[in-house]
Enzyme design. Structure first.
Site, PDB file in Angstrom:
ATOM      1  N   SER A   1      29.448  28.573  21.713  1.00  0.00           N
ATOM      2  CA  SER A   1      28.905  27.295  22.194  1.00  0.00           C
ATOM      3  C   SER A   1      28.276  26.500  21.058  1.00  0.00           C
ATOM      4  O   SER A   1      27.496  27.043  20.259  1.00  0.00           O
ATOM      5  CB  SER A   1      27.853  27.539  23.276  1.00  0.00           C
ATOM      6  OG  SER A   1      28.418  28.218  24.373  1.00  0.00           O
TER       7      SER A   1
ATOM      8  N   GLU B   1      18.866  35.162  27.501  1.00  0.00           N
ATOM      9  CA  GLU B   1      19.961  34.239  27.809  1.00  0.00           C
ATOM     10  C   GLU B   1      20.260  34.206  29.306  1.00  0.00           C
ATOM     11  O   GLU B   1      20.738  33.204  29.830  1.00  0.00           O
ATOM     12  CB  GLU B   1      21.223  34.638  27.048  1.00  0.00           C
ATOM     13  CG  GLU B   1      22.330  33.594  27.148  1.00  0.00           C
ATOM     14  CD  GLU B   1      23.607  34.009  26.429  1.00  0.00           C
ATOM     15  OE1 GLU B   1      23.832  35.232  26.323  1.00  0.00           O
ATOM     16  OE2 GLU B   1      24.360  33.126  25.990  1.00  0.00           O
TER      17      GLU B   1
ATOM     18  N   SER C   1      31.092  36.676  21.495  1.00  0.00           N
ATOM     19  CA  SER C   1      32.378  36.914  22.150  1.00  0.00           C
ATOM     20  C   SER C   1      33.520  36.932  21.137  1.00  0.00           C
ATOM     21  O   SER C   1      33.518  36.181  20.163  1.00  0.00           O
ATOM     22  CB  SER C   1      32.644  35.827  23.196  1.00  0.00           C
ATOM     23  OG  SER C   1      31.667  35.862  24.209  1.00  0.00           O
TER      24      SER C   1
ATOM     25  N   GLN D   1      25.632  31.159  18.721  1.00  0.00           N
ATOM     26  CA  GLN D   1      25.554  32.606  18.889  1.00  0.00           C
ATOM     27  C   GLN D   1      26.956  33.185  18.809  1.00  0.00           C
ATOM     28  O   GLN D   1      27.801  32.895  19.661  1.00  0.00           O
ATOM     29  CB  GLN D   1      24.914  32.912  20.248  1.00  0.00           C
ATOM     30  CG  GLN D   1      24.942  34.351  20.681  1.00  0.00           C
ATOM     31  CD  GLN D   1      24.523  34.480  22.135  1.00  0.00           C
ATOM     32  OE1 GLN D   1      23.583  33.836  22.578  1.00  0.00           O
ATOM     33  NE2 GLN D   1      25.223  35.306  22.893  1.00  0.00           N
ATOM     34  N   GLY D   2      27.239  34.000  17.792  1.00  0.00           N
ATOM     35  CA  GLY D   2      28.575  34.561  17.597  1.00  0.00           C
ATOM     36  C   GLY D   2      28.698  35.946  18.190  1.00  0.00           C
ATOM     37  O   GLY D   2      28.557  36.947  17.478  1.00  0.00           O
TER      38      GLY D   2
END
Length: 382
Positions: free
Chosen positions: A161, A244, A124, A121-122
């Site tokens: 992650s 999430e 941050s 998941q992009g």
């Protein structure tokens, strides 16, 4: 609210417990980052093959179509058996399920549920702090004859992650030049092997490589890889974060229960320090976990009508953070110097617990959400 199992739920619990007794991995989870990732993916594929992944997903999306409460039973039994946690893909899979086209659902959901295709998941970014609306990664539309055919993505993500093991990235980028805050943002499904993407592992203090920096340098993706509508990114992101922050949706409850189960077994075997204050800290961790499990049961019960997570999920996130930190602090105290000298995962789990109050929205942000959107309190100074 009655949290006791129905007859159908009891039958499922007994069936899954029996399956775990025969199939759950008994060996320790490997310490090495690559071997640990491979071990967990293999375990997740085993769960999927046996029909225990996607329990509450609709049948037409590859799931079993069971009520969301079965996810709580699934996590309860994994933890009670001391088995590794289930796959933590609920946030990404639900985003694709809810906002994807029929073609996107057909292409991506089967491999995601089966743990055959890996995702990250992009969200941050460096310099954005914990404020997701400060993102600066941009996706420039490429047109042909007045039709958008692709997007060129430029920017940087950080703390992504499992990026180094991922095949795809669910990416948040700004598509409207000059837009600010939560406006003009879109979501893309990006193959990680696209030319122009550079993924660099971040080695943490405990030696893991779970996180990475991901650089995008004019990485071009087809317009068909846009998830939802242009500019719908903030809505999708908030929906994804709702999942999430759900401890059952991403497997945290079973992780905590597994750690507690191991500590209880070691305590009975007499291998832990026995000071009364340390026993009290373990008891507190047990109470924190039990409170979290009850809250998760309450949350999942409220979703039995098919509704999606709302701002109340921030309560779950706060309880999850409290449990993670009290449990792993107790683990470090009870094991004493052995936790620092052994080659196990203790130190990694402890460091991770400290980050729990930062990632996925800091605890301060979660409290603001609860105050303003759940309790309807005015903003500070108003």
């Amino acid at each position: 609210m009655d949290f006791r199992d129905s007859q159908e739920e009891r039958d499922f619990r007994i069936q899954f417990r029996s399956w775990l007794a025969e199939h759950a991995a008994r060996e320790p989870i490997p310490v090495g980052p690559d071997s640990r990732a491979a071990f967990l993916f293999a375990w997740h594929r085993q769960l999927y093959t046996a029909g225990y992944v996607g329990l509450s997903f609709p049948v037409d999306s590859g799931g079993r179509g069971l009520p969301a409460t079965y996810e709580a039973i699934f996590n309860d039994e994994l933890g009670a058996a001391g088995a590794p946690s289930g796959p933590a893909f609920g946030h990404i899979a639900n985003a694709i399920r809810l906002y994807g086209t029929e073609e996107q659902r057909r292409q991506h959901l089967p491999g995601l549920l089966a743990s055959e295709v890996r995702w990250c998941q992009g969200f941050s970014e460096p310099g954005a702090g914990s404020d997701l609306a400060n993102l600066s990664t941009r996706a420039e539309a490429v047109e042909s004859s007045g039709v958008v055919t692709s997007y060129r993505i430029t920017g940087q993500k950080i703390w992504t992650s499992e990026a180094i093991w991922s095949d795809w990235c669910l990416l948040l980028a700004r598509t409207e030049p000059g837009s600010r805050r939560h406006h003009g943002i879109s979501v893309f499904l990006v193959p990680m092997r696209t030319p122009g993407i550079d993924c660099r592992a971040i080695v943490t203090a405990s030696g893991t490589r779970e996180f990475a920096e991901v650089f995008f340098d004019d990485a071009e993706v087809d317009a068909a890889n846009l998830l939802g509508k242009p500019g719908q990114g903030w809505v999708i992101a908030m929906s994804l974060l709702g999942y999430e922050r759900g401890p059952a949706d991403i497997g945290w409850v079973s992780r905590f229960a597994r750690t507690l189960r191991i500590l209880e077994d070691e305590g009975r075997a007499g291998t832990l320090r026995r000071e009364s204050t340390l026993r009290a800290s373990l008891a507190k961790a047990y109470v924190d976990l039990r409170a979290l499990q009850v809250q998760v049961q309450r949350t999942l019960t409220s979703r039995k009508d098919g509704s999606t997570p709302g701002p109340e999920g921030s309560i779950d996130k706060l309880l999850m953070t409290r449990t993670d930190q009290s449990l792993h602090r107790a683990m470090m105290d009870l094991r004493g110097a052995a936790a620092l000298l052994d080659d196990g995962l203790d130190l990694d789990l402890y460091f991770w617990s400290r980050a729990q109050s930062i990632f996925g929205g800091t605890s301060q942000i979660q409290r603001d959400i609860v105050a303003q959107r759940v309790l309807k309190l005015p903003r500070a100074g108003k």
